[in-house]
Write a protein that holds these residues in place. Structure first.
Motif, PDB file in Angstrom:
ATOM      1  N   ASN A 178      29.645  22.337  21.628  1.00 33.57           N
ATOM      2  CA  ASN A 178      29.126  23.777  22.595  1.00 33.57           C
ATOM      3  C   ASN A 178      28.246  23.075  22.999  1.00 33.57           C
ATOM      4  O   ASN A 178      28.342  24.032  24.763  1.00 33.57           O
ATOM      5  CB  ASN A 178      28.428  24.760  21.187  1.00 33.57           C
ATOM      6  CG  ASN A 178      28.768  25.122  20.384  1.00 33.57           C
ATOM      7  OD1 ASN A 178      29.497  25.312  20.532  1.00 33.57           O
ATOM      8  ND2 ASN A 178      27.767  25.875  19.457  1.00 33.57           N
ATOM      9  N   ASP A 183      42.231  30.142  12.983  1.00 37.69           N
ATOM     10  CA  ASP A 183      41.415  30.704  13.560  1.00 37.69           C
ATOM     11  C   ASP A 183      42.164  32.469  13.040  1.00 37.69           C
ATOM     12  O   ASP A 183      42.161  33.212  13.839  1.00 37.69           O
ATOM     13  CB  ASP A 183      40.843  31.058  14.857  1.00 37.69           C
ATOM     14  CG  ASP A 183      40.127  31.616  15.341  1.00 37.69           C
ATOM     15  OD1 ASP A 183      39.511  31.376  16.436  1.00 37.69           O
ATOM     16  OD2 ASP A 183      38.686  32.562  14.719  1.00 37.69           O
ATOM     17  N   ASP A 237      28.794  34.934  15.816  1.00 36.42           N
ATOM     18  CA  ASP A 237      29.068  35.918  17.056  1.00 36.42           C
ATOM     19  C   ASP A 237      29.708  36.922  17.112  1.00 36.42           C
ATOM     20  O   ASP A 237      30.024  37.723  17.516  1.00 36.42           O
ATOM     21  CB  ASP A 237      28.786  35.082  18.113  1.00 36.42           C
ATOM     22  CG  ASP A 237      30.307  34.098  18.265  1.00 36.42           C
ATOM     23  OD1 ASP A 237      30.351  33.902  17.641  1.00 36.42           O
ATOM     24  OD2 ASP A 237      30.001  33.688  18.828  1.00 36.42           O
ATOM     25  N   SER A 238      30.817  35.991  16.399  1.00 41.07           N
ATOM     26  CA  SER A 238      32.286  37.312  16.174  1.00 41.07           C
ATOM     27  C   SER A 238      32.988  37.779  14.794  1.00 41.07           C
ATOM     28  O   SER A 238      33.588  38.492  14.501  1.00 41.07           O
ATOM     29  CB  SER A 238      33.516  36.623  17.245  1.00 41.07           C
ATOM     30  OG  SER A 238      33.648  35.512  16.576  1.00 41.07           O
ATOM     31  N   GLN A 294      29.493  20.779  16.148  1.00 36.26           N
ATOM     32  CA  GLN A 294      29.055  21.708  16.377  1.00 36.26           C
ATOM     33  C   GLN A 294      28.645  21.810  17.680  1.00 36.26           C
ATOM     34  O   GLN A 294      28.475  22.464  18.991  1.00 36.26           O
ATOM     35  CB  GLN A 294      29.658  23.606  15.600  1.00 36.26           C
ATOM     36  CG  GLN A 294      29.851  23.694  14.497  1.00 36.26           C
ATOM     37  CD  GLN A 294      30.093  24.406  13.852  1.00 36.26           C
ATOM     38  OE1 GLN A 294      28.220  24.360  13.230  1.00 36.26           O
ATOM     39  NE2 GLN A 294      30.582  25.648  13.755  1.00 36.26           N
ATOM     40  N   SER A 354      36.391  29.716  10.616  1.00 37.23           N
ATOM     41  CA  SER A 354      38.148  28.698  11.144  1.00 37.23           C
ATOM     42  C   SER A 354      37.886  28.163  10.404  1.00 37.23           C
ATOM     43  O   SER A 354      36.755  27.927   9.248  1.00 37.23           O
ATOM     44  CB  SER A 354      37.190  28.170  12.655  1.00 37.23           C
ATOM     45  OG  SER A 354      36.881  29.087  13.965  1.00 37.23           O
ATOM     46  N   HIS A 378      31.554  32.150  11.895  1.00 38.71           N
ATOM     47  CA  HIS A 378      31.115  32.207  13.772  1.00 38.71           C
ATOM     48  C   HIS A 378      30.495  32.976  14.101  1.00 38.71           C
ATOM     49  O   HIS A 378      31.391  34.578  13.456  1.00 38.71           O
ATOM     50  CB  HIS A 378      32.253  32.470  14.840  1.00 38.71           C
ATOM     51  CG  HIS A 378      33.013  31.030  14.489  1.00 38.71           C
ATOM     52  ND1 HIS A 378      32.979  29.525  14.692  1.00 38.71           N
ATOM     53  CD2 HIS A 378      33.941  31.302  14.057  1.00 38.71           C
ATOM     54  CE1 HIS A 378      33.559  29.005  14.609  1.00 38.71           C
ATOM     55  NE2 HIS A 378      34.756  29.752  14.193  1.00 38.71           N
TER      56      HIS A 378
END
Length: 691
Positions: free
Chosen positions: A172, A75, A55-56, A168, A60, A53
């Motif tokens: 989303n 996670d 963005d963060s 995904q 996962s 991920h």
């Protein structure tokens, strides 16, 4: 031998694998299918999917832990620093032994994320040239993958990449209706509580509303708002307990901050969540929680109430036998605490503004009263007599100290002027002296005027009031006619003098004060103590440094000075020009008794100035003649064999039980009415049951 797609990667094999993979509804099912296909083709003993991920900067992982359970989702930030980060910068297949894996990523190796294995492979998942994760493969036996097997794993990974990208994108794009519904409900709760608390400017109302709303929405039964008190090291705790759903109990108390859970929050400025057991070392408030709720184990949540970088207080929530402090609720409670902090800040600001406003009003009233009375007094101490010289020496001696002063003297001798002189010569003269006449104030309002009251303390108390003791902090308080203070109020005055602290009416909050008391009276306090009309302990506390003011008749040599001072002062005030006083006038005035003392003399001079035509004071002797008081009858004395009880009883019978008046028993006995009634009470005499 059963047909397995991975045994032949021809056109039909790829089609069958793709069809199987595309049928999977989510990432967990996809990882399970990937493991099954790898096992069927003898390419791996287990497999997993790791997604990155961006963005963060977290990862996962979806894997099948055992053949009996379903795929699990991990996670953790730990994964983000594992092999997946390696392939982000090195987009080629990674394979190694367990030994190398453990050396390269020891933190992951020591966790329970991965099962035991002998060989490890990670192939990148890519879409549109961007790597978004990888497929992990594990072998338990000590045989590495051949080049042909790695090619097959790469083909399988490419197929998984297509399906994983679609899943995904679907996740989303698809709205999370459950999450949206939860967010909507949380928003409604937040708005409702915000609207309820922000309109409350009085602390008691705010606390009550906070408790009601939190109990309604979360079912929490013990809600407290903890603020730092005015005294150092003390906490003010506003508590509400829903022992009875329809009739919650409200309580306000003061507690020591040291050793409390609240102290920990004040120090850390962070939320504190813990289970409280009876065996724990508890501060008195936490102990009280156990006693209130039957010694049950309680979960406590303490939320800091922050205003910017300032910690205003703590919201303390306690609950027994019910799990309400879920992560979702804690997130919402944090947001609620932010709104409550704004409301507390508003209430404290309003409370301070109101206090300052009330103090300003009271100070203005007291100052106006004082200024209005300055002209009616004599501006400065006037007198050259030996008697006044002794008084002024005492004033000079006692002024620098903080000792209590008792000024004794007849009405009109200038006791307030002496009190003002003591204050002006003391170290407290930077603040004005506060004064109060105990005889001029109704008994029912005297306590409120002295100590102040809270809003709602009694009928008509629509606002908080600052008392004279609070106004006189760091200054002097002059209590005139202290002998007229009601007997039931005297213990409270004694306590303030001894402890230097008091409580407003309607409050249990102690207020510290630093006041120097100057008292005055025209009554015989010693006799009042003997007659049980004045408390002996208060008398001794007041009588630390007595000053006796002489009546005007005992210092006649001061009368000419006073007459001249009053004449010129009053004439200037009235716009008259009087520059001469006849010597005969001064001689006559000096020879008079003046039962009203200096005040009576000033009134006579003011009347003379008003009647004077010209610049020479004109005084009519007829106007200043004082009617002679009737000759007092000798007091009734006890007859042979009579004691005090029998004497009073006989006189009451002879006056038919009449106590007051010219023909009453008090007059016959030469006593005041109140003195006689006090003695009757002490001796057990009831005038209504006389035989």
């Amino acid at each position: 031998m059963a047909y397995t797609p991975m045994s032949d990667l021809g056109q039909q094999g790829l089609f069958d694998i793709t069809r199987i993979l595309l049928q999977q509804p989510d990432m967990a099912a996809l990882s399970e299918t990937l493991t099954r296909l790898a096992r069927q083709a003898a390419l791996a003993d287990s497999a997993a999917i790791v997604l990155w991920h961006a963005d963060s900067h977290r990862a996962s992982r979806y894997a099948v832990q055992t053949p009996d359970n379903g795929a699990q989702h991990s996670d953790k930030a730990l994964l983000a620093n594992g092999p997946v980060r390696h392939i982000l910068s090195h987009p080629q297949a990674l394979h190694c032994t367990a030994h190398i894996f453990n050396e390269t990523w020891p933190a992951i190796a020591q966790s329970d994320i991965y099962p035991a294995f002998a060989h490890y492979a990670l192939l990148p998942l890519a879409a549109e040239g961007q790597i978004f994760g990888g497929c992990e493969f594990f072998r338990h036996h000590d045989q590495p993958w051949s080049e042909r097997e790695l090619d097959r794993l790469n083909t399988l990974t490419q197929l998984v990449a297509v399906v994983a990208e679609q899943l995904q994108n679907h996740e989303n794009q698809a709205p999370d209706y459950e999450s949206l519904s939860q967010q909507r409900d949380d928003f409604r709760i937040l708005v409702a509580i915000t609207n309820a608390v922000l309109s409350r400017l009085h602390m008691d109302e705010l606390v009550s509303e906070v408790a009601k709303e939190i109990h309604y929405y979360f079912g929490i039964d013990a809600i407290s708002l903890v603020l730092r008190g005015s005294r150092k090291g003390k906490l003010t705790i506003y508590s509400t307990h829903y022992l009875d759903e329809t009739d919650p109990t409200h309580d306000t108390q003061e507690a020591d901050e040291a050793g409390t859970l609240t102290e920990r929050v004040f120090q850390s400025k962070e939320m504190l969540l813990l289970n409280l057991h009876e065996r724990d070392k508890l501060a008195p408030y936490e102990r009280m929680l156990f006693e209130t709720w039957g010694n049950q184990i309680q979960t406590l949540c303490l939320l800091p109430l922050m205003s910017g970088k300032n910690l205003l207080g703590v919201l303390k929530l306690a609950q027994c036998q019910k799990e309400v402090f879920t992560q979702a609720n804690l997130n919402l409670l944090r947001q609620i605490a932010e709104r409550i902090a704004i409301a507390v800040d508003n209430a404290l600001a309003y409370q301070e503004i109101h206090r300052l406003k009330e103090r300003l009003v009271d100070e203005n009233l007291a100052l106006t009263e004082q200024l209005n009375n300055v002209d009616s007094e004599f501006g400065e101490i006037i007198g050259r007599s030996e008697a006044m010289f002794r008084v002024l020496k005492q004033v000079e001696m006692v002024s620098p100290s903080n000792s209590t002063v008792l000024i004794l003297g007849e009405t009109g001798t200038g006791k307030e002027l002496i009190a003002r002189a003591i204050h002006n010569l003391s170290d407290r003269n930077s603040r004005r002296m506060v004064k109060m006449n105990c005889a001029a104030m109704p008994a029912g309002l005297l306590e409120s005027d002295l100590f102040g009251h809270e809003r709602g303390a009694f009928t008509g108390a629509s606002a908080q009031r600052i008392g004279r003791f609070e106004l006189a902090d760091k200054s002097s308080l002059f209590l005139d006619e202290v002998g007229d203070m009601p007997l039931e109020l005297q213990p409270k005055l004694l306590r303030v003098l001894q402890e230097q602290e008091f409580e407003r009416l309607g409050s249990n909050k102690l207020i510290r004060t630093d006041v120097r008391l100057i008292a005055a009276t025209n009554r015989d306090l010693k006799q009042m103590v003997a007659d049980r009309e004045f408390r002996s302990d208060l008398y001794y506390r007041l009588n630390v440094f007595p000053i006796h003011l002489p009546p005007l008749r005992e210092r006649p040599e001061d009368i000419p000075l006073l007459v001249k001072a009053f004449t010129f002062k009053i004439a200037r005030k009235l716009g008259r020009n009087i520059d001469s006083i006849p010597a005969e006038t001064l001689r006559v005035l000096s020879a008079m008794e003046w039962p009203g003392n200096v005040r009576e003399l000033e009134n006579v001079i003011e009347r003379a100035v008003l009647l004077t035509r010209g610049n020479v004071l004109q005084l009519s002797m007829a106007e200043v003649a004082v009617p002679q008081a009737p000759v007092a009858q000798p007091a009734e004395v006890a007859r042979d064999g009579e004691d005090e009880y029998q004497l009073i009883l006989r006189v009451l019978r002879e006056t038919n039980g009449v106590v007051a008046g010219p023909k009453g028993a008090a007059q016959r006995l030469g006593l005041k009415r109140t003195t006689l009634l006090s003695r009757m009470k002490r001796l057990g005499i009831d005038k209504d049951t006389l035989g």
